[in-house]
Design an enzyme around this catalytic site. Structure first.
Site, mmCIF file in Angstrom:
data_model
loop_
_atom_site.group_PDB
_atom_site.id
_atom_site.type_symbol
_atom_site.label_atom_id
_atom_site.label_comp_id
_atom_site.label_asym_id
_atom_site.label_seq_id
_atom_site.Cartn_x
_atom_site.Cartn_y
_atom_site.Cartn_z
ATOM 1 N N GLY A 1 0.830 -1.199 0.000
ATOM 2 C CA GLY A 1 0.000 0.000 0.000
ATOM 3 C C GLY A 1 0.863 1.246 0.000
ATOM 4 O O GLY A 1 2.076 1.179 0.212
ATOM 5 N N GLN A 2 0.244 2.401 -0.221
ATOM 6 C CA GLN A 2 1.057 3.614 -0.365
ATOM 7 C C GLN A 2 1.787 3.980 0.928
ATOM 8 O O GLN A 2 2.934 4.433 0.885
ATOM 9 C CB GLN A 2 0.226 4.790 -0.880
ATOM 10 N N ASP B 1 -0.133 -13.057 4.967
ATOM 11 C CA ASP B 1 -1.565 -12.787 5.073
ATOM 12 C C ASP B 1 -1.901 -12.765 6.555
ATOM 13 O O ASP B 1 -1.815 -13.793 7.229
ATOM 14 C CB ASP B 1 -2.349 -13.890 4.347
ATOM 15 N N ILE B 2 -2.287 -11.598 7.075
ATOM 16 C CA ILE B 2 -2.497 -11.475 8.516
ATOM 17 C C ILE B 2 -3.759 -12.196 8.998
ATOM 18 O O ILE B 2 -4.001 -12.297 10.196
ATOM 19 C CB ILE B 2 -2.532 -9.999 8.980
ATOM 20 N N TYR C 1 -8.468 -3.703 5.032
ATOM 21 C CA TYR C 1 -9.465 -3.712 3.968
ATOM 22 C C TYR C 1 -10.097 -2.324 3.995
ATOM 23 O O TYR C 1 -10.865 -2.000 4.898
ATOM 24 C CB TYR C 1 -10.505 -4.800 4.203
ATOM 25 N N THR C 2 -9.743 -1.484 3.024
ATOM 26 C CA THR C 2 -10.101 -0.066 3.074
ATOM 27 C C THR C 2 -11.245 0.327 2.141
ATOM 28 O O THR C 2 -11.580 1.507 2.046
ATOM 29 C CB THR C 2 -8.874 0.801 2.736
ATOM 30 N N ASP D 1 -9.922 8.350 10.370
ATOM 31 C CA ASP D 1 -10.864 9.384 10.817
ATOM 32 C C ASP D 1 -12.299 8.866 10.806
ATOM 33 O O ASP D 1 -13.185 9.469 11.409
ATOM 34 C CB ASP D 1 -10.758 10.621 9.919
ATOM 35 N N TYR E 1 -16.921 -0.006 7.795
ATOM 36 C CA TYR E 1 -15.460 0.140 7.771
ATOM 37 C C TYR E 1 -14.991 0.867 9.033
ATOM 38 O O TYR E 1 -14.067 0.411 9.719
ATOM 39 C CB TYR E 1 -15.026 0.917 6.517
ATOM 40 N N LYS F 1 -12.486 -0.413 12.229
ATOM 41 C CA LYS F 1 -11.277 0.301 12.651
ATOM 42 C C LYS F 1 -11.351 0.674 14.125
ATOM 43 O O LYS F 1 -10.346 0.613 14.849
ATOM 44 C CB LYS F 1 -11.064 1.548 11.787
#
Length: 302
Positions: free
Chosen positions: A12-13, A49-50, A74-75, A114, A136, A140
């Site tokens: 990921g970034q 793979d977590i 998973y975003t 956020d 989502y 989180k």
């Protein structure tokens, strides 16, 4: 001897930026669920793979990390509404696996969001009441609460609208705007979702400082200005000299009516106050325009 850091979600970034910036300061093991051959060859990314306990046990036993930075997530906000089991498996059970299978002395850095807030009373401080409005965000927040209850040394970061030079990253709002405008494609961008976007390189610098200073607890991170997605897109157009008229304003409710896959409720004002990290870590917070200029210079060098 350099501390050893296991990075999950290294494709990921944020994970990629962390690896690049921290590789000369720590001994790193970057991991990803499905690393590309290029990532394996060029950045030594390992498969992990977590959600698979056997994978985690093997990696931790061989590497013995001092720090785990969990960027794996998973975003897909709308996807999380459709496949709640998958979202929970990655965002909650995945973190639980990492905690249970690591040593008690291992320091955890969890990347949250956020979206743990409802967006009705932003911007938010770290101790403000959390109340996610989509699944989502719920995953989180559940992950945060689980980590906080595990009696482990931890850092939780809540960024919002992460962006950077990786224009091939799926979750990069900047990349979508940049590539669309570069190709002369008009885009509709919401005017009523407010945040203070996070330039990934500034975020990585803040994470590094917090590691060095042995910080613990929860920190918010963002720019020093609270702007809508529409204003952010216009800032991108301005800095990169694209046609401003290609950025068209739209309200969230209208977008939801036009795009059938846009099903998750979004927090409207989920901006994050950054006074805590500024004061405790002496972290400089920059404006979005300043950060976009930085990004433009860095893009020119790649």
């Amino acid at each position: 001897m350099a501390r050893k850091i296991l990075i999950t979600g290294a494709e990921g970034q944020l994970g990629k930026a962390l690896q690049i910036s921290l590789s000369d300061k720590f001994k790193l093991l970057p991991t990803s669920r499905k690393p590309t051959q290029k990532a394996i060859k060029n950045r030594n990314v390992h498969k992990l793979d977590i959600t698979v306990k056997e994978d985690i046990a093997a990696v931790i036993a061989s590497f013995k990390p001092d720090i785990i930075i969990n960027c794996a997530a998973y975003t897909d906000v709308d996807g999380s509404e459709k496949d709640k089991d998958l979202a929970h498996k990655v965002n909650v059970s995945g973190l639980q696996n990492l905690i249970q299978l690591s040593e008690k002395e291992t320091f955890f850095i969890q990347i949250s969001s956020d979206y743990v807030f409802d967006g009705n009373n932003g911007p938010y401080a770290e101790d403000d009441h959390t109340f996610p409005v989509n699944y989502y965000g719920k995953t989180k927040l559940e992950a945060e609460n689980m980590l906080r209850g595990m009696r482990r040394k931890f850092l939780i970061f809540r960024p919002n609208v992460l962006y950077g030079e990786d224009i091939f990253s799926k979750g990069n709002f900047f990349a979508w705007v940049y590539k669309s405008l570069l190709n002369g494609k008009s885009i509709s961008v919401v005017t009523d979702q407010i945040s203070n976007p996070v330039y990934v390189q500034n975020f990585v610098n803040a994470i590094f400082k917090c590691i060095i200073m042995n910080c613990e607890g929860i920190y918010h991170f963002g720019s020093d200005d609270y702007i809508s997605r529409y204003e952010f897109a216009r800032n991108i157009a301005q800095i990169f000299n694209f046609e401003l008229s290609l950025v068209e304003p739209i309200e969230t409710k209208t977008l939801a009516q036009k795009v059938k896959s846009y099903i998750a409720k979004r927090p409207i004002n989920s901006g994050l106050k950054t006074e805590k990290i500024e004061q405790e870590v002496n972290q400089t917070i920059y404006s979005t325009l300043y950060s976009l200029k930085q990004l433009k210079n860095n893009l020119a060098l790649t």
